[in-house]
Design a protein around this motif. Structure first.
Motif, short mmCIF file in Angstrom:
data_model
loop_
_atom_site.label_atom_id
_atom_site.label_comp_id
_atom_site.label_asym_id
_atom_site.label_seq_id
_atom_site.Cartn_x
_atom_site.Cartn_y
_atom_site.Cartn_z
N ALA A 69 68.80 34.72 17.93
CA ALA A 69 69.26 36.05 17.54
C ALA A 69 70.43 36.48 18.43
N THR A 70 71.30 37.29 17.87
CA THR A 70 72.38 37.91 18.65
C THR A 70 72.37 39.40 18.36
N PHE A 71 72.69 40.20 19.35
CA PHE A 71 72.72 41.65 19.18
C PHE A 71 73.97 42.22 19.84
N ASP A 72 74.46 43.32 19.27
CA ASP A 72 75.58 44.03 19.86
C ASP A 72 75.43 45.52 19.54
N HIS A 73 76.33 46.34 20.05
CA HIS A 73 76.19 47.79 19.89
C HIS A 73 77.56 48.45 19.94
N LEU A 74 77.60 49.71 19.52
CA LEU A 74 78.84 50.48 19.57
C LEU A 74 78.86 51.48 20.71
N GLY A 75 77.70 51.74 21.34
CA GLY A 75 77.73 52.76 22.39
C GLY A 75 76.46 52.95 23.17
N GLU A 76 75.68 51.88 23.37
CA GLU A 76 74.46 52.03 24.15
C GLU A 76 74.77 52.15 25.64
N THR A 77 73.84 52.69 26.39
CA THR A 77 74.06 52.99 27.80
C THR A 77 74.17 51.71 28.64
N PRO A 78 75.26 51.57 29.41
CA PRO A 78 75.40 50.39 30.28
C PRO A 78 74.22 50.26 31.24
N GLY A 79 73.72 49.05 31.38
CA GLY A 79 72.59 48.81 32.27
C GLY A 79 71.24 49.11 31.67
N LEU A 80 71.24 49.78 30.51
CA LEU A 80 69.97 50.11 29.82
C LEU A 80 70.02 49.50 28.42
N GLY A 81 70.25 50.34 27.40
CA GLY A 81 70.26 49.83 26.03
C GLY A 81 71.30 48.75 25.78
N ALA A 82 72.40 48.78 26.53
CA ALA A 82 73.45 47.78 26.34
C ALA A 82 72.98 46.37 26.69
N GLN A 83 71.83 46.26 27.34
CA GLN A 83 71.32 44.94 27.72
C GLN A 83 70.78 44.14 26.53
N ILE A 84 70.79 44.74 25.34
CA ILE A 84 70.40 43.96 24.16
C ILE A 84 71.35 42.79 23.93
N THR A 85 72.53 42.84 24.55
CA THR A 85 73.49 41.75 24.40
C THR A 85 73.23 40.61 25.38
N LYS A 86 72.36 40.83 26.37
CA LYS A 86 72.13 39.84 27.42
C LYS A 86 71.34 38.64 26.89
N ALA A 87 71.61 37.49 27.48
CA ALA A 87 70.96 36.25 27.04
C ALA A 87 69.45 36.32 27.18
N TRP A 88 68.94 36.91 28.27
CA TRP A 88 67.48 36.92 28.48
C TRP A 88 66.78 37.70 27.37
N PHE A 89 67.40 38.76 26.88
CA PHE A 89 66.79 39.54 25.80
C PHE A 89 66.85 38.78 24.49
N ARG A 90 68.01 38.22 24.18
CA ARG A 90 68.17 37.46 22.94
C ARG A 90 67.23 36.25 22.89
N GLU A 91 67.11 35.58 24.03
CA GLU A 91 66.28 34.37 24.08
C GLU A 91 64.79 34.67 23.95
N SER A 92 64.40 35.91 24.21
CA SER A 92 62.98 36.26 24.10
C SER A 92 62.50 36.25 22.64
#
Length: 242
Positions: free
Chosen positions: A152-175
């Motif tokens: 899976a891949t995820f991106d966003h238009l305005g989530e909070t850096p360090g919080l919701g924006a972490q949906i783009t991080k590999a560890w979250f996607r790989e889960s």
């Protein structure tokens, strides 16, 4: 008495006219630049889209190399209607999900990408939903059992850096890899982002401090996937339900 001459370049009229001319010149230059860059911007968006699709099945590439790999491994682009039928006259790749989700379900087109990579077939589904501040989106790929998540891949238009924006991080996607979207009866479960640790095949760990974004990801996955059930029922012998 000698009449004083007036310097026209210091008059209010001259200043006003000069300002108008400069505005028109700058606007023209900006318009020309924007128009000139449109083809390049459009191509960048296309390549980034291909990158994201390929990434869900484990293929990493830069933008310039995306087209060749996409052509090599993506075997079908399918535009699906709500009833599971195929819209033969629609270019699936060109479908804009941001516009589609504003329509009634019956009017939307649901793109599906079929990939063949290392001898395995995968189904890749575009996602779009709502995060905390703005839209979230991405892609999710299913293995040929139409149940197990390949990636899976995820991106966003305005989530909070360090919080919701972490949906783009590999560890979250790989889960999400290996998680299941249907239960043993064929009912759509999706994948829930939960606090306190994932304990089932339908859960992944939440991002600390980003509950609303995590809930948005969970809802987005279930909401988008359910529209593909009629198509998969038609194409396979799986007994699936919403």
């Amino acid at each position: 008495m000698e009449e004083k001459s007036v310097n026209k370049t210091n008059s209010n009229g001259y200043t006003f006219m000069f300002a108008i001319i400069m505005v028109l010149v700058v606007a023209s230059v900006l318009a020309f630049t924007a128009t000139s860059l449109q083809p390049r911007q459009y191509e960048n968006v296309r390549q980034e889209k291909m990158q994201s699709i390929l990434n869900t099945i484990g293929i990493e590439t830069d933008r310039p190399g995306a087209q060749a790999l996409y052509d090599q491994y993506i075997t079908e682009e399918i535009a699906i209607r709500e009833d599971g039928s195929i819209a033969e006259d629609v270019d699936a790749f060109a479908v804009d999900l941001a516009k589609e989700i504003k329509m009634e379900d019956s009017e939307q087109i649901y793109p599906l990408y079929v990939a063949n990579y290392e001898g395995e077939e995968y189904y890749i589904i575009p996602l779009r939903g709502n995060g905390l501040w703005n839209a979230i989106f991405g892609y999710i790929s299913l293995e040929d059992d139409i149940n197990s998540i390949k990636g899976a891949t995820f991106d966003h238009l305005g989530e909070t850096p360090g919080l919701g924006a972490q949906i783009t991080k590999a560890w979250f996607r790989e889960s999400f890899v290996g998680k299941k979207i249907f239960d043993e009866t064929g009912k759509l479960e999706g994948v829930s982002v939960v606090k306190g640790g994932a304990s089932t095949d339908h859960e992944v760990d939440a991002i600390s401090g980003a509950t609303i974004t995590g809930d948005g990801v969970s809802t987005m996955i279930s909401e988008r996937l359910r529209h593909y059930i009629p198509y998969f029922q038609e194409q396979t012998d799986m007994k699936l339900t919403e």
